[in-house]
Design a protein around this motif. Structure first.
Motif, PDB file in Angstrom:
ATOM      1  N   LEU A  82       0.826  -1.209   0.000  1.00  0.00           N
ATOM      2  CA  LEU A  82       0.000   0.000   0.000  1.00  0.00           C
ATOM      3  C   LEU A  82       0.862   1.261   0.000  1.00  0.00           C
ATOM      4  N   GLY A  83       2.013   1.195   0.663  1.00  0.00           N
ATOM      5  CA  GLY A  83       2.949   2.316   0.609  1.00  0.00           C
ATOM      6  C   GLY A  83       3.426   2.566  -0.813  1.00  0.00           C
ATOM      7  N   GLN A  84       3.754   1.490  -1.533  1.00  0.00           N
ATOM      8  CA  GLN A  84       4.166   1.630  -2.926  1.00  0.00           C
ATOM      9  C   GLN A  84       3.022   2.170  -3.787  1.00  0.00           C
ATOM     10  N   ALA A  85       1.793   1.766  -3.466  1.00  0.00           N
ATOM     11  CA  ALA A  85       0.636   2.299  -4.193  1.00  0.00           C
ATOM     12  C   ALA A  85       0.516   3.803  -3.975  1.00  0.00           C
ATOM     13  N   MET A  86       0.745   4.252  -2.743  1.00  0.00           N
ATOM     14  CA  MET A  86       0.651   5.681  -2.462  1.00  0.00           C
ATOM     15  C   MET A  86       1.750   6.470  -3.171  1.00  0.00           C
ATOM     16  N   PHE A  87       2.928   5.887  -3.333  1.00  0.00           N
ATOM     17  CA  PHE A  87       3.982   6.565  -4.094  1.00  0.00           C
ATOM     18  C   PHE A  87       3.540   6.740  -5.547  1.00  0.00           C
ATOM     19  N   LEU A  88       2.873   5.722  -6.084  1.00  0.00           N
ATOM     20  CA  LEU A  88       2.375   5.821  -7.464  1.00  0.00           C
ATOM     21  C   LEU A  88       1.279   6.882  -7.549  1.00  0.00           C
ATOM     22  N   GLY A 279      21.802   6.133  -0.823  1.00  0.00           N
ATOM     23  CA  GLY A 279      21.529   4.731  -0.543  1.00  0.00           C
ATOM     24  C   GLY A 279      21.355   3.868  -1.770  1.00  0.00           C
ATOM     25  N   GLY A 280      21.444   4.425  -2.961  1.00  0.00           N
ATOM     26  CA  GLY A 280      21.370   3.621  -4.172  1.00  0.00           C
ATOM     27  C   GLY A 280      19.965   3.165  -4.518  1.00  0.00           C
ATOM     28  N   ARG A 281      19.909   2.102  -5.336  1.00  0.00           N
ATOM     29  CA  ARG A 281      18.634   1.637  -5.875  1.00  0.00           C
ATOM     30  C   ARG A 281      17.687   1.102  -4.797  1.00  0.00           C
ATOM     31  N   VAL A 282      18.231   0.466  -3.766  1.00  0.00           N
ATOM     32  CA  VAL A 282      17.363  -0.091  -2.717  1.00  0.00           C
ATOM     33  C   VAL A 282      16.600   1.026  -2.013  1.00  0.00           C
ATOM     34  N   VAL A 283      17.319   2.070  -1.604  1.00  0.00           N
ATOM     35  CA  VAL A 283      16.679   3.203  -0.942  1.00  0.00           C
ATOM     36  C   VAL A 283      15.712   3.890  -1.904  1.00  0.00           C
ATOM     37  N   GLU A 284      16.088   4.003  -3.157  1.00  0.00           N
ATOM     38  CA  GLU A 284      15.221   4.631  -4.149  1.00  0.00           C
ATOM     39  C   GLU A 284      13.896   3.884  -4.271  1.00  0.00           C
ATOM     40  N   GLU A 285      13.956   2.550  -4.301  1.00  0.00           N
ATOM     41  CA  GLU A 285      12.736   1.753  -4.395  1.00  0.00           C
ATOM     42  C   GLU A 285      11.886   1.886  -3.137  1.00  0.00           C
ATOM     43  N   LEU A 286      12.523   1.778  -1.974  1.00  0.00           N
ATOM     44  CA  LEU A 286      11.785   1.836  -0.719  1.00  0.00           C
ATOM     45  C   LEU A 286      11.155   3.209  -0.487  1.00  0.00           C
ATOM     46  N   MET A 287      11.802   4.261  -0.984  1.00  0.00           N
ATOM     47  CA  MET A 287      11.309   5.617  -0.763  1.00  0.00           C
ATOM     48  C   MET A 287      10.524   6.166  -1.953  1.00  0.00           C
ATOM     49  N   GLY A 288      10.260   5.339  -2.936  1.00  0.00           N
ATOM     50  CA  GLY A 288       9.453   5.784  -4.072  1.00  0.00           C
ATOM     51  C   GLY A 288      10.077   6.935  -4.842  1.00  0.00           C
ATOM     52  N   GLY A 289      11.407   7.029  -4.843  1.00  0.00           N
ATOM     53  CA  GLY A 289      12.104   8.102  -5.545  1.00  0.00           C
ATOM     54  C   GLY A 289      12.174   9.398  -4.768  1.00  0.00           C
ATOM     55  N   LEU A 290      11.549   9.446  -3.585  1.00  0.00           N
ATOM     56  CA  LEU A 290      11.540  10.684  -2.805  1.00  0.00           C
ATOM     57  C   LEU A 290      12.850  10.918  -2.066  1.00  0.00           C
ATOM     58  N   ASN A 291      13.785  10.001  -2.182  1.00  0.00           N
ATOM     59  CA  ASN A 291      15.132  10.264  -1.656  1.00  0.00           C
ATOM     60  C   ASN A 291      15.810  11.358  -2.479  1.00  0.00           C
ATOM     61  N   TYR A 292      15.333  11.587  -3.707  1.00  0.00           N
ATOM     62  CA  TYR A 292      15.804  12.706  -4.537  1.00  0.00           C
ATOM     63  C   TYR A 292      14.862  13.891  -4.310  1.00  0.00           C
ATOM     64  N   GLN A 293      14.772  14.341  -3.083  1.00  0.00           N
ATOM     65  CA  GLN A 293      13.791  15.348  -2.709  1.00  0.00           C
ATOM     66  C   GLN A 293      14.081  16.710  -3.344  1.00  0.00           C
ATOM     67  N   ILE A 294      15.350  17.063  -3.451  1.00  0.00           N
ATOM     68  CA  ILE A 294      15.707  18.350  -4.055  1.00  0.00           C
ATOM     69  C   ILE A 294      15.251  18.393  -5.513  1.00  0.00           C
ATOM     70  N   GLU A 295      15.590  17.357  -6.244  1.00  0.00           N
ATOM     71  CA  GLU A 295      15.223  17.304  -7.659  1.00  0.00           C
ATOM     72  C   GLU A 295      13.699  17.244  -7.819  1.00  0.00           C
ATOM     73  N   HIS A 296      13.040  16.505  -6.940  1.00  0.00           N
ATOM     74  CA  HIS A 296      11.574  16.413  -7.008  1.00  0.00           C
ATOM     75  C   HIS A 296      10.927  17.772  -6.765  1.00  0.00           C
ATOM     76  N   HIS A 297      11.459  18.557  -5.843  1.00  0.00           N
ATOM     77  CA  HIS A 297      10.877  19.870  -5.568  1.00  0.00           C
ATOM     78  C   HIS A 297      11.170  20.858  -6.688  1.00  0.00           C
ATOM     79  N   LEU A 298      12.292  20.728  -7.337  1.00  0.00           N
ATOM     80  CA  LEU A 298      12.598  21.612  -8.466  1.00  0.00           C
ATOM     81  C   LEU A 298      11.765  21.265  -9.694  1.00  0.00           C
ATOM     82  N   PHE A 299      11.545  19.962  -9.914  1.00  0.00           N
ATOM     83  CA  PHE A 299      10.805  19.498 -11.094  1.00  0.00           C
ATOM     84  C   PHE A 299       9.735  18.498 -10.648  1.00  0.00           C
ATOM     85  N   PRO A 300       8.679  18.983 -10.003  1.00  0.00           N
ATOM     86  CA  PRO A 300       7.685  18.078  -9.410  1.00  0.00           C
ATOM     87  C   PRO A 300       6.930  17.214 -10.411  1.00  0.00           C
TER      88      PRO A 300
END
Length: 364
Positions: A82-88, A279-300
Motif C-alpha cells: 500500500l505504501g508503494q501504491a501511495m507513491f504511485l 543509498g542507491g537503488r534499494v533506498v530509491e525503491e523503498l522511498m518511491g524516488g523521494l530520496n531525490y527530494q531536491i530534484e523532485h521539488h525543483l521538477f515536481p
C-alpha cells in the motif's frame, strides 16, 4: 544546513531576483535538452500492473491462510504494498505519469481512494501548499503546530505539565507516534470528503473510499475472529503509517525554517529547504524516488525514473553558484530529525531557557 533559521539567506532585490529567475530558467533548459522531462508510460503502466497483481495476490493469500496468526505477516507485507501504491498515486497527483491532467486525476483517484482508501483531494490540497513554500511559517501545513512542535514562532504560550514533558522528548517519541499515522491519514481523508470544504470530485471520492474501507473491514471481520481481526488491522495500519512517516520525515525536517515574511527565489527555496537521502537503488525503491527530494521539488512533474539522472546536473549547477546542496544517509537523516525535534520541543517548553543549556541538553 540543518539549522532552524534562515538568517544566512539574503532577501533578494529586483536585480538579483531577475538574475536568479534566469538561473532556474537555464537549469530547466539544460534538463529539457537532456530529455529528462519526457513521459515514461512503460515504467508507470508496469508499476500499476505489479501493484494490482500484488494486491490481488495478497487478497487470495488472506482467504487461503484463514484463521492463523500468520495473517500478521501478511498485514506487514500489505502495508509495504500500500505504501508503494501511495507513491504511485503521489506521482500521478504531480502530473508525472500522463500528459493529460484528467488522466492523472483519475489515476490518483483510483490508486489513492480505491486501492489505499485515502482521499486524493485532501492530500493534494495539503501537499500542494507544502510544495509551494516548504518550511515557511504560516504557509507549509507540514510544520503546523499540533501534537508535535516544529517551530515555536506560532506558540501562544510555552508548553507545561504533560505537554511540556512530551515536547521535551518529542524527537524520541516521533517514530513510535508514526504507528498512529496510518489511522490519522484515513480519518483526515474521510473528514475532508464528508465535510463542507470544496472537494473537486466529491461523489467519486466518497464512492471509492466507502467501497474500499467498507469492503476491507467487512472482509477482515468476516474471515477472522474479532481479536485476530483487530490485531491484523493494528499491524497493517501501524506499519503503513510508520512506513509513510519514515519516508517523508527526512525530506525537510531539520532543514531551515523560513520566516513568514521572507522572500526567496524558487531555486534556492526548493534546494535549501530540502534534503536528499543516499543509498542507491534499494533506498530509491523503498522511498518511491523521494530520496531525490531536491530534484523532485525543483521538477515536481518529472517522471520518477529521471530523478536519478537529473541529480548530478542539479548538484553541479548548485555547486557552481554556491548554493548548499544537502545529502545524507538514511540513518543520518533520522538522527537530524530526532535532534531537531528535541531541540524545538525544549524551546517550546521554556522559551526563556538559556541557549547554552538548551544546546547541551539537546545534544545528549
Amino acid at each position: 544546513m540543518d539549522s532552524t533559521s534562515t538568517s544566512g539567506l539574503a532577501l533578494e532585490a529586483d536585480g538579483p531576483r531577475q538574475r536568479q529567475v534566469s538561473e532556474f530558467t537555464a537549469l530547466t533548459r539544460t534538463v529539457q535538452e537532456a530529455g529528462l522531462m519526457r513521459r515514461r508510460y512503460g515504467y508507470y503502466w508496469s508499476r500499476f500492473a505489479l501493484i494490482t497483481l500484488a494486491l490481488a495476490g495478497l487478497g487470495v493469500a488472506f482467504v487461503v491462510i484463514g484463521h492463523s496468526w500468520w495473517q500478521l505477516a501478511l498485514a506487514a507485507v500489505l502495508s509495504l504494498v500500500l505504501g508503494q501504491a501511495m507513491f504511485l498515486g503521489h506521482d500521478a497527483a504531480h502530473r508525472q505519469i500522463f500528459a493529460s491532467g484528467r488522466w492523472n486525476d483519475w489515476a490518483s483517484l483510483v490508486i489513492a481512494n480505491l486501492y489505499a482508501g485515502m482521499s486524493y483531494g485532501w492530500w493534494q490540497h495539503k501537499h500542494s501548499r507544502h510544495h509551494a513554500k516548504p518550511n515557511q511559517i504560516g504557509t507549509d501545513p507540514d510544520i503546523g503546530t499540533g501534537v508535535l512542535v516544529f517551530t515555536t514562532d506560532d506558540l501562544a504560550a510555552p508548553r507545561t505539565g504533560l505537554k511540556g514533558w512530551f515536547a521535551a522528548r518529542q524527537g524520541w517519541l516521533f517514530f513510535p507516534l508514526l504507528l498512529l499515522e496510518g489511522l490519522n491519514l484515513h480519518i483526515s481523508g474521510v473528514k475532508t470528503i464528508f465535510g463542507r470544504g470544496e472537494v473537486k470530485r466529491r461523489p467519486v471520492e466518497i464512492a471509492f473510499v466507502t467501497l474500499r474501507l467498507g469492503g476491507y473491514l467487512a472482509l477482515v471481520f468476516w474471515l477472522l475472529p474479532v481479536g485476530m481481526a483487530f490485531a491484523f488491522l493494528g499491524v497493517q495500519l501501524g506499519l503503513f503509517g510508520l512506513y509513510m512517516g519514515a519516508v517523508f520525515a527526512p525530506n525537510h525536517k531539520g532543514m531551515p525554517i523560513v520566516p513568514a515574511d521572507a522572500r526567496i527565489d524558487f531555486l534556492r527555496r526548493q534546494v535549501l529547504m530540502s534534503r536528499n537521502v543516499r543509498g542507491g537503488r534499494v533506498v530509491e525503491e523503498l522511498m518511491g524516488g523521494l530520496n531525490y527530494q531536491i530534484e523532485h521539488h525543483l521538477f515536481p512533474n518529472m517522471a520518477r525514473p529521471h530523478l536519478r539522472a537529473v541529480q548530478p546536473i542539479v548538484r553541479e549547477f548548485c555547486a557552481g553558484r554556491g548554493i548548499h546542496y544537502t545529502e545524507t544517509s538514511v540513518l543520518e537523516s533520522y538522527g537530524i530529525v530526532v535532534r531537531y525535534l528535541n531541540r524545538v520541543g525544549l524551546a517550546a517548553r521554556d522559551p526563556f531557557q538559556c541557549p547554552l543549556t538548551l544546546e547541551h541538553r539537546s545534544a545528549r
